[in-house]
Design a protein around this motif. Structure first.
Motif, PDB file in Angstrom:
ATOM      1  N   ILE A  88     -72.661   4.867 -22.669  1.00 54.51           N
ATOM      2  CA  ILE A  88     -73.637   3.955 -23.624  1.00 54.51           C
ATOM      3  C   ILE A  88     -75.092   4.454 -22.809  1.00 54.51           C
ATOM      4  CG2 ILE A  88     -74.885   1.747 -24.183  1.00 54.51           C
ATOM      5  CD1 ILE A  88     -71.899   2.857 -25.172  1.00 54.51           C
ATOM      6  N   GLN A  89     -76.004   5.264 -23.705  1.00 54.49           N
ATOM      7  CA  GLN A  89     -77.313   5.499 -23.135  1.00 54.49           C
ATOM      8  C   GLN A  89     -78.350   4.397 -23.156  1.00 54.49           C
ATOM      9  OE1 GLN A  89     -77.516   8.780 -21.912  1.00 54.49           O
ATOM     10  NE2 GLN A  89     -75.463   8.635 -22.177  1.00 54.49           N
ATOM     11  N   ALA A  96     -79.276  -2.025 -26.393  1.00 56.66           N
ATOM     12  CA  ALA A  96     -79.565  -3.038 -27.333  1.00 56.66           C
ATOM     13  C   ALA A  96     -78.959  -3.037 -28.477  1.00 56.66           C
ATOM     14  CB  ALA A  96     -80.854  -3.210 -27.546  1.00 56.66           C
ATOM     15  N   GLY A  97     -78.651  -1.914 -29.300  1.00 57.29           N
ATOM     16  CA  GLY A  97     -77.860  -1.723 -30.474  1.00 57.29           C
ATOM     17  C   GLY A  97     -76.121  -2.149 -30.253  1.00 57.29           C
ATOM     18  N   VAL A  98     -76.070  -1.456 -29.110  1.00 55.23           N
ATOM     19  CA  VAL A  98     -74.400  -1.824 -28.760  1.00 55.23           C
ATOM     20  C   VAL A  98     -74.284  -3.115 -28.530  1.00 55.23           C
ATOM     21  CG1 VAL A  98     -72.395  -1.177 -27.383  1.00 55.23           C
ATOM     22  CG2 VAL A  98     -73.964   0.506 -27.939  1.00 55.23           C
ATOM     23  N   GLU A  99     -75.003  -3.886 -27.640  1.00 53.82           N
ATOM     24  CA  GLU A  99     -74.818  -5.308 -27.392  1.00 53.82           C
ATOM     25  C   GLU A  99     -74.842  -6.210 -28.636  1.00 53.82           C
ATOM     26  OE1 GLU A  99     -77.162  -6.256 -24.035  1.00 53.82           O
ATOM     27  OE2 GLU A  99     -75.911  -5.075 -22.610  1.00 53.82           O
ATOM     28  N   ALA A 100     -75.832  -5.886 -29.480  1.00 55.18           N
ATOM     29  CA  ALA A 100     -75.897  -6.413 -30.763  1.00 55.18           C
ATOM     30  C   ALA A 100     -74.613  -6.449 -31.707  1.00 55.18           C
ATOM     31  CB  ALA A 100     -77.251  -6.090 -31.424  1.00 55.18           C
ATOM     32  N   LEU A 101     -74.229  -5.496 -31.591  1.00 57.64           N
ATOM     33  CA  LEU A 101     -73.080  -4.970 -32.403  1.00 57.64           C
ATOM     34  C   LEU A 101     -71.503  -5.870 -31.721  1.00 57.64           C
ATOM     35  CD1 LEU A 101     -71.359  -3.434 -34.462  1.00 57.64           C
ATOM     36  CD2 LEU A 101     -70.947  -1.631 -32.750  1.00 57.64           C
ATOM     37  N   LEU A 102     -71.613  -5.817 -30.553  1.00 57.47           N
ATOM     38  CA  LEU A 102     -70.626  -6.566 -29.777  1.00 57.47           C
ATOM     39  C   LEU A 102     -70.994  -8.061 -30.024  1.00 57.47           C
ATOM     40  CD1 LEU A 102     -70.409  -4.605 -26.421  1.00 57.47           C
ATOM     41  CD2 LEU A 102     -68.873  -4.915 -28.217  1.00 57.47           C
ATOM     42  N   GLN A 103     -71.925  -8.563 -30.042  1.00 55.04           N
ATOM     43  CA  GLN A 103     -72.354  -9.928 -30.176  1.00 55.04           C
ATOM     44  C   GLN A 103     -71.960 -10.450 -31.852  1.00 55.04           C
ATOM     45  OE1 GLN A 103     -76.581 -11.142 -29.908  1.00 55.04           O
ATOM     46  NE2 GLN A 103     -75.888 -12.802 -28.625  1.00 55.04           N
ATOM     47  N   ALA A 104     -72.268  -9.520 -32.636  1.00 58.11           N
ATOM     48  CA  ALA A 104     -71.830  -9.749 -34.161  1.00 58.11           C
ATOM     49  C   ALA A 104     -70.561 -10.021 -34.165  1.00 58.11           C
ATOM     50  CB  ALA A 104     -72.469  -8.650 -35.046  1.00 58.11           C
ATOM     51  N   VAL A 111     -71.363  -0.974 -15.910  1.00 57.06           N
ATOM     52  CA  VAL A 111     -71.141  -0.411 -14.773  1.00 57.06           C
ATOM     53  C   VAL A 111     -71.562   0.946 -14.890  1.00 57.06           C
ATOM     54  CG1 VAL A 111     -69.500   0.491 -13.408  1.00 57.06           C
ATOM     55  CG2 VAL A 111     -68.806  -1.546 -14.333  1.00 57.06           C
ATOM     56  N   PRO A 112     -72.865   1.478 -14.157  1.00 56.97           N
ATOM     57  CA  PRO A 112     -73.237   2.699 -14.110  1.00 56.97           C
ATOM     58  C   PRO A 112     -72.112   3.726 -13.843  1.00 56.97           C
ATOM     59  CG  PRO A 112     -73.863   1.736 -12.064  1.00 56.97           C
ATOM     60  CD  PRO A 112     -73.242   0.528 -12.716  1.00 56.97           C
ATOM     61  N   ILE A 113     -72.059   4.797 -14.375  1.00 66.46           N
ATOM     62  CA  ILE A 113     -71.151   5.991 -14.329  1.00 66.46           C
ATOM     63  C   ILE A 113     -72.030   7.259 -13.926  1.00 66.46           C
ATOM     64  CG2 ILE A 113     -69.376   7.230 -14.929  1.00 66.46           C
ATOM     65  CD1 ILE A 113     -68.260   4.801 -16.521  1.00 66.46           C
ATOM     66  N   VAL A 114     -71.543   8.114 -13.128  1.00 68.18           N
ATOM     67  CA  VAL A 114     -72.338   9.488 -12.780  1.00 68.18           C
ATOM     68  C   VAL A 114     -70.986  10.511 -12.849  1.00 68.18           C
ATOM     69  CG1 VAL A 114     -74.467   8.585 -11.789  1.00 68.18           C
ATOM     70  CG2 VAL A 114     -72.362   9.242 -10.367  1.00 68.18           C
TER      71      VAL A 114
END
Length: 123
Positions: free
Chosen positions: A5-6, A11-19, A28-31
């Motif tokens: 998730i960039q 914000a869009g992903v979190e809004a989708l999850l909340q909906a 968790v950051p991933i490299v």
């Protein structure tokens, strides 16, 4: 579980999850990184030394790893020191116990990585 998730998508992903009434349990950051040396010995030199018994995948795979300053509740430290920095400033890392064994590593080994195209040593 969602990966890659960039920042501009968060914000869009979190809004989708909340909906969908799905909670965000953890961020968790991933490299991405590749191993370049073990104990100062290059991966190419290690590949040539078959007597070491290190599986080829350990030396050639792309690792996707996280970084945090502490372990989470599902993790247990079974040996060594919790991830931190050594007195000389070198970062200490943790690895899963069976990976340590399969990769023929031991506590205190020094690993060098190319992290997302940038050489970082030692780790």
């Amino acid at each position: 579980m969602l990966f890659d998730i960039q920042a501009e998508q968060r914000a869009g992903v979190e809004a989708l999850l909340q909906a969908q009434r799905l909670p965000v349990l953890q961020r968790v950051p991933i490299v991405t990184m590749r191993l370049t040396a073990i104990n100062g010995r290059s991966v190419s030199a290690i590949k040539k030394d078959t007597a070491l018994g290190i599986p080829p995948w350990v030396l050639t795979r792309e690792y996707r790893v996280t970084y945090r300053d502490s372990l989470n509740s599902s993790e247990k430290l079974v040996a060594g020191t919790a991830p931190s920095r050594a007195p000389d400033g070198t970062p200490r890392i943790s690895v899963e116990q069976s990976y340590l064994q399969r990769a023929k590593l031991k506590l205190g080994d020094t690993l060098d990585f190319n992290v997302q195209g940038r050489r970082c040593a030692p780790l």
